[in-house]
Enzyme design. Structure first.
Site, PDB file in Angstrom:
ATOM      1  N   ARG A   2       0.856  -1.189   0.000  1.00  0.00           N
ATOM      2  CA  ARG A   2       0.000   0.000   0.000  1.00  0.00           C
ATOM      3  C   ARG A   2       0.891   1.238   0.000  1.00  0.00           C
ATOM      4  O   ARG A   2       1.700   1.420   0.906  1.00  0.00           O
ATOM      5  CB  ARG A   2      -0.902  -0.005   1.245  1.00  0.00           C
ATOM      6  CG  ARG A   2      -1.688   1.259   1.393  1.00  0.00           C
ATOM      7  CD  ARG A   2      -2.621   1.280   2.603  1.00  0.00           C
ATOM      8  NE  ARG A   2      -3.230   2.597   2.662  1.00  0.00           N
ATOM      9  CZ  ARG A   2      -3.234   3.406   3.712  1.00  0.00           C
ATOM     10  NH1 ARG A   2      -2.704   3.028   4.862  1.00  0.00           N
ATOM     11  NH2 ARG A   2      -3.780   4.590   3.639  1.00  0.00           N
ATOM     12  N   HIS A  30      -2.913  10.946   0.790  1.00  0.00           N
ATOM     13  CA  HIS A  30      -2.349  10.721   2.114  1.00  0.00           C
ATOM     14  C   HIS A  30      -1.753  12.051   2.588  1.00  0.00           C
ATOM     15  O   HIS A  30      -0.539  12.172   2.788  1.00  0.00           O
ATOM     16  CB  HIS A  30      -1.316   9.590   2.068  1.00  0.00           C
ATOM     17  CG  HIS A  30      -1.047   8.949   3.402  1.00  0.00           C
ATOM     18  ND1 HIS A  30      -1.187   7.593   3.640  1.00  0.00           N
ATOM     19  CD2 HIS A  30      -0.631   9.470   4.572  1.00  0.00           C
ATOM     20  CE1 HIS A  30      -0.860   7.313   4.902  1.00  0.00           C
ATOM     21  NE2 HIS A  30      -0.516   8.442   5.482  1.00  0.00           N
ATOM     22  N   GLU A  78      -7.284   8.409   6.387  1.00  0.00           N
ATOM     23  CA  GLU A  78      -7.557   9.027   7.677  1.00  0.00           C
ATOM     24  C   GLU A  78      -8.066  10.466   7.589  1.00  0.00           C
ATOM     25  O   GLU A  78      -7.380  11.406   8.033  1.00  0.00           O
ATOM     26  CB  GLU A  78      -6.294   8.984   8.553  1.00  0.00           C
ATOM     27  CG  GLU A  78      -5.756   7.590   8.755  1.00  0.00           C
ATOM     28  CD  GLU A  78      -4.631   7.522   9.779  1.00  0.00           C
ATOM     29  OE1 GLU A  78      -4.188   8.576  10.267  1.00  0.00           O
ATOM     30  OE2 GLU A  78      -4.201   6.408  10.112  1.00  0.00           O
ATOM     31  N   ASN A  82      -7.322   1.911  10.076  1.00  0.00           N
ATOM     32  CA  ASN A  82      -5.985   2.126  10.625  1.00  0.00           C
ATOM     33  C   ASN A  82      -6.133   2.231  12.135  1.00  0.00           C
ATOM     34  O   ASN A  82      -6.867   3.092  12.614  1.00  0.00           O
ATOM     35  CB  ASN A  82      -5.375   3.431  10.111  1.00  0.00           C
ATOM     36  CG  ASN A  82      -5.146   3.423   8.605  1.00  0.00           C
ATOM     37  OD1 ASN A  82      -5.358   2.417   7.938  1.00  0.00           O
ATOM     38  ND2 ASN A  82      -4.718   4.543   8.070  1.00  0.00           N
ATOM     39  N   TYR A 109      -3.927   1.847  15.966  1.00  0.00           N
ATOM     40  CA  TYR A 109      -2.600   1.709  16.567  1.00  0.00           C
ATOM     41  C   TYR A 109      -2.628   1.481  18.062  1.00  0.00           C
ATOM     42  O   TYR A 109      -1.656   1.029  18.645  1.00  0.00           O
ATOM     43  CB  TYR A 109      -1.795   2.989  16.318  1.00  0.00           C
ATOM     44  CG  TYR A 109      -1.295   3.117  14.901  1.00  0.00           C
ATOM     45  CD1 TYR A 109      -0.027   2.655  14.566  1.00  0.00           C
ATOM     46  CD2 TYR A 109      -2.078   3.671  13.905  1.00  0.00           C
ATOM     47  CE1 TYR A 109       0.453   2.770  13.271  1.00  0.00           C
ATOM     48  CE2 TYR A 109      -1.611   3.784  12.599  1.00  0.00           C
ATOM     49  CZ  TYR A 109      -0.343   3.332  12.291  1.00  0.00           C
ATOM     50  OH  TYR A 109       0.132   3.431  11.015  1.00  0.00           O
ATOM     51  N   GLU A 143      -3.489  -0.118   8.248  1.00  0.00           N
ATOM     52  CA  GLU A 143      -2.282   0.269   9.006  1.00  0.00           C
ATOM     53  C   GLU A 143      -2.371  -0.253  10.428  1.00  0.00           C
ATOM     54  O   GLU A 143      -3.409  -0.138  11.078  1.00  0.00           O
ATOM     55  CB  GLU A 143      -2.126   1.797   9.109  1.00  0.00           C
ATOM     56  CG  GLU A 143      -1.641   2.480   7.869  1.00  0.00           C
ATOM     57  CD  GLU A 143      -1.527   3.996   8.053  1.00  0.00           C
ATOM     58  OE1 GLU A 143      -1.269   4.456   9.186  1.00  0.00           O
ATOM     59  OE2 GLU A 143      -1.712   4.704   7.052  1.00  0.00           O
TER      60      GLU A 143
HETATM   61  C1  PNW Z   1      -1.148   7.372  10.635  1.00  0.00           C
HETATM   62  N1  PNW Z   1      -3.663   9.718  16.128  1.00  0.00           N
HETATM   63  O1  PNW Z   1      -1.262   8.588  11.299  1.00  0.00           O
HETATM   64  C2  PNW Z   1      -0.785   7.734   9.217  1.00  0.00           C
HETATM   65  O2  PNW Z   1      -1.634   7.186   8.258  1.00  0.00           O
HETATM   66  C3  PNW Z   1       0.649   7.463   8.887  1.00  0.00           C
HETATM   67  O3  PNW Z   1       1.030   8.288   7.841  1.00  0.00           O
HETATM   68  C4  PNW Z   1       1.519   7.623  10.107  1.00  0.00           C
HETATM   69  O4  PNW Z   1       2.873   7.550   9.834  1.00  0.00           O
HETATM   70  C5  PNW Z   1       1.119   6.545  11.087  1.00  0.00           C
HETATM   71  O5  PNW Z   1      -0.282   6.592  11.362  1.00  0.00           O
HETATM   72  C6  PNW Z   1       1.856   6.601  12.401  1.00  0.00           C
HETATM   73  O6  PNW Z   1       1.602   7.814  13.046  1.00  0.00           O
HETATM   74  C7  PNW Z   1      -1.853   8.783  12.514  1.00  0.00           C
HETATM   75  O7  PNW Z   1      -3.495  10.834  16.603  1.00  0.00           O
HETATM   76  C8  PNW Z   1      -1.716  10.020  13.056  1.00  0.00           C
HETATM   77  O8  PNW Z   1      -4.346   8.877  16.726  1.00  0.00           O
HETATM   78  C9  PNW Z   1      -2.317  10.342  14.262  1.00  0.00           C
HETATM   79  C10 PNW Z   1      -3.053   9.387  14.905  1.00  0.00           C
HETATM   80  C11 PNW Z   1      -3.200   8.125  14.362  1.00  0.00           C
HETATM   81  C12 PNW Z   1      -2.588   7.820  13.161  1.00  0.00           C
END
Ligand code: PNW
Length: 578
Positions: free
Chosen positions: A159, A205, A251, A381, A383, A450
């Site tokens: 991707r 993006h 996002e 996505n 995390y 992601e």
């Molecule tokens: C994503 N939050 O960003 C993006 O899609 C990527 O480009 C980035 O490198 C990756 O996650 C890691 O940060 C985020 O605030 C930015 O929760 C902010 C958040 C989550 C994802």
């Protein structure tokens, strides 16, 4: 007593059948231990300034005191997880891949590419240590080597995103697209297909052409919806013979909130108004719908799919109290629901309309129709995860964070943290996948587009302290063998736990069809610059040498075996689990 059962991939015990839906399950079930909440709750209010500061990737640290106070006296409850053991096999058709984005890796800013809002924002010094994406990983010149590396890691799908201003330097589709830009992406696609790697292409993006920003950017409805549609059409036309999976936007929550509310991301608008992020979000949605419609109406014969990638972290209610359950629902609706509900349920979440009134724009009947089911798959996505708690008294004022009215960063200090300070909460990935499945029932299933972490061993920080280590220099043209001796055990542990959580969601009937690890390479981590490394391949930014990390080898084995061994007991994470 704190629950310190194995975290991560832990499975819930079988739930009582009487719980009608997950919607009511945003909250701990099957309490095994706990002490009664205090009769008079302590003051758990987290100052609004803090809420705004940590609303993004900003460090969570400043108010640990406040959070600790908030946690005191809270009812601690959790469920007993059943251990997952043995080999966790994924469905045969499961898509395993890695992900990147254009501005974060390409570099070659001066080679035919027009400026984007991220050039403007970063060259003005808004990213850490003055970092910019001008050179980044110089993938523009190294893409063939990078694809060879992907092949060696058994990557099945890649991707990446197209830089809008590399194709249309002024963002203007009335001008012919750049030959150089077309050639670059064309060669990239050919090299991927030759290597047997399926391209998944994101159209946007975050790197909006500066020329379009000057015309109002995401705040200018007619202009931006048309411009995005025209750009998408050019991409479908030139690359659609080779691309079967398109992602319109990455996002939009980040574009809207970080770009137009907190100002952490380009274009860096801070909360001058309490509406800008809603207006930007509205137009992002309409632009997505426009591109999806163009693909379906004009390019159906290409036989591909078009979807969107939404980001959210799971929010678990801090207790079974109705206020906390409500807080968790609001947190999910103001993050994921904001963008998912117009697409899957027909309009913005009710609670957003109630809180925001007219500050949240409305869709016309035809716009609603265009948006409804405008995504062939649900790109997610995710995390991290966190708790949600009702504040002791309503927040005052208006604005995104006030409108949510939730103690957004309510957390468990036993949870591990990544280098971004994000809590490591693998079970939250399982929960959010089940939530997406139950609430949105996305046709075409869910793709985790992601998931990953910045969590490097100490040696990384030492290496990065060398002068210039985080100031990328273009590749010198000398081909070097890729080395393979960088141990990142915390990332291996993270991936194992999170893949195990994905597997648990699939077992519970979530239609998860794929998983992309973020990221293939260490890269420009937006406002954080180059110091936060998410890659499974390490990049020496001075020489552009790539080193495969042990997490890269770990994922290669997962990709090849189409599964993995469940985490061992000692690998599991501490802290609250559900
Ligand atoms: C994503 N939050 O960003 C993006 O899609 C990527 O480009 C980035 O490198 C990756 O996650 C890691 O940060 C985020 O605030 C930015 O929760 C902010 C958040 C989550 C994802």
């Amino acid at each position: 007593m704190f629950c310190t059962f194995w975290g991560g991939h832990a499975e819930l015990m079988e739930l009582p059948r009487t719980l009608p839906s997950r919607w009511q399950r945003i909250g701990p079930v099957l309490t095994v231990t706990g002490r009664e909440p205090r009769k008079s709750a302590p003051n758990t209010a987290i100052p609004l300034a803090f809420l705004a500061a940590v609303a993004t990737k900003a460090p969570l640290a400043p108010s640990r005191g406040a959070l600790r106070r908030a946690l005191r006296g809270r009812r601690r409850s959790c469920v007993v997880p059943a251990a997952r053991t043995g080999f966790l096999a994924f469905p045969e058709s499961f898509v395993f891949g890695v992900a990147t984005s254009a501005y974060q890796i390409e570099g070659a800013a001066a080679e035919g590419r027009g400026p984007s809002i991220w050039d403007t924002f970063s060259t003005a010094g808004h990213a850490k240590d003055g970092a910019t994406g001008e050179v980044a990983c110089d993938h523009y010149h190294l893409f063939k080597e990078d694809i060879r590396l992907m092949s060696s890691l058994k990557v099945k799908a890649y991707r990446f995103s197209i830089s809008w201003s590399r194709l249309l330097p002024n963002g203007d589709a009335a001008e012919p697209p750049s030959e150089e830009g077309l050639r670059f992406y064309s060669e990239l696609l050919d090299a991927l297909l030759q290597a047997g790697i399926e391209p998944w292409v994101t159209l946007y993006h975050w790197d909006l052409p500066e020329a379009l920003h000057a015309k109002g950017g995401w705040l200018s409805k007619e202009m931006i919806v048309k411009a995005f549609g025209d750009y998408a059409r050019i991409c479908f036309h030139h690359f659609g013979d080779r691309v079967k999976y398109w992602i319109t936007l990455n996002e939009p929550w980040c574009s809207a909130v970080l770009g137009y509310n907190t100002g952490d991301h380009a274009p860096g608008y801070t909360e001058e108004t309490d509406t800008a992020c809603y207006v930007a979000g509205h137009h992002l949605l309409l632009a997505h719908a426009e591109a999806a419609q163009i693909y379906r109406e004009e390019f159906a014969q290409q036989g591909g799919e078009v979807g969107i990638s939404l980001n959210a972290d799971w929010r678990q209610a801090d207790s079974e109290r109705e206020e906390d359950l409500e807080a968790a629902r609001r947190a999910m609706e103001f993050s994921l629901g904001w963008f998912a509900e117009p697409i899957y349920l027909g309009d913005y979440p009710k609670c957003m309309r109630e809180s925001c009134g007219d500050r949240l724009p409305s869709f016309s009947a035809s716009e609603k129709k265009k948006l409804f089911q405008s995504s062939d798959f649900f790109g997610l996505n995710s995390y991290s995860g966190n708790m949600a708690k009702a504040p002791p008294r309503p927040f005052e004022g208006t604005g995104y964070w006030e409108d949510i009215g939730v103690e957004w960063w309510h957390t468990d200090h036993q949870w591990a943290r990544t280098d971004m300070d994000w809590p490591v909460v693998p079970w939250s990935l399982r929960e959010i996948l089940l939530y997406v499945q139950d609430r949105y029932k996305p046709m075409g299933g869910i793709i985790v587009t992601e998931n990953g972490c910045a969590c490097e061993p100490d040696i990384s920080a030492e290496l990065d302290e060398r002068p210039g280590a985080l100031l990328p220099r273009p590749w010198d043209g000398v081909r070097r063998a890729t080395s393979s001796d960088f141990e990142d055990p915390e990332r291996v542990r993270f991936f194992r736990a999170h893949l195990s959580a994905v597997h648990a969601a699939i077992e519970r009937k979530a239609q998860v069809k794929g998983y992309f690890a973020w990221s293939f390479l260490d890269n420009f981590e937006w406002a954080e610059g180059y110091g936060k490394r998410f890659g499974i391949v390490r990049v020496d930014f001075q020489t552009q040498e790539r080193t495969i990390k042990s997490s890269g080898h770990f994922l290669a084995r997962v990709f090849e075996a189409n599964g993995l061994e469940a985490p061992a007991k000692e690998e599991q994470y501490p802290g609250r689990t559900f």
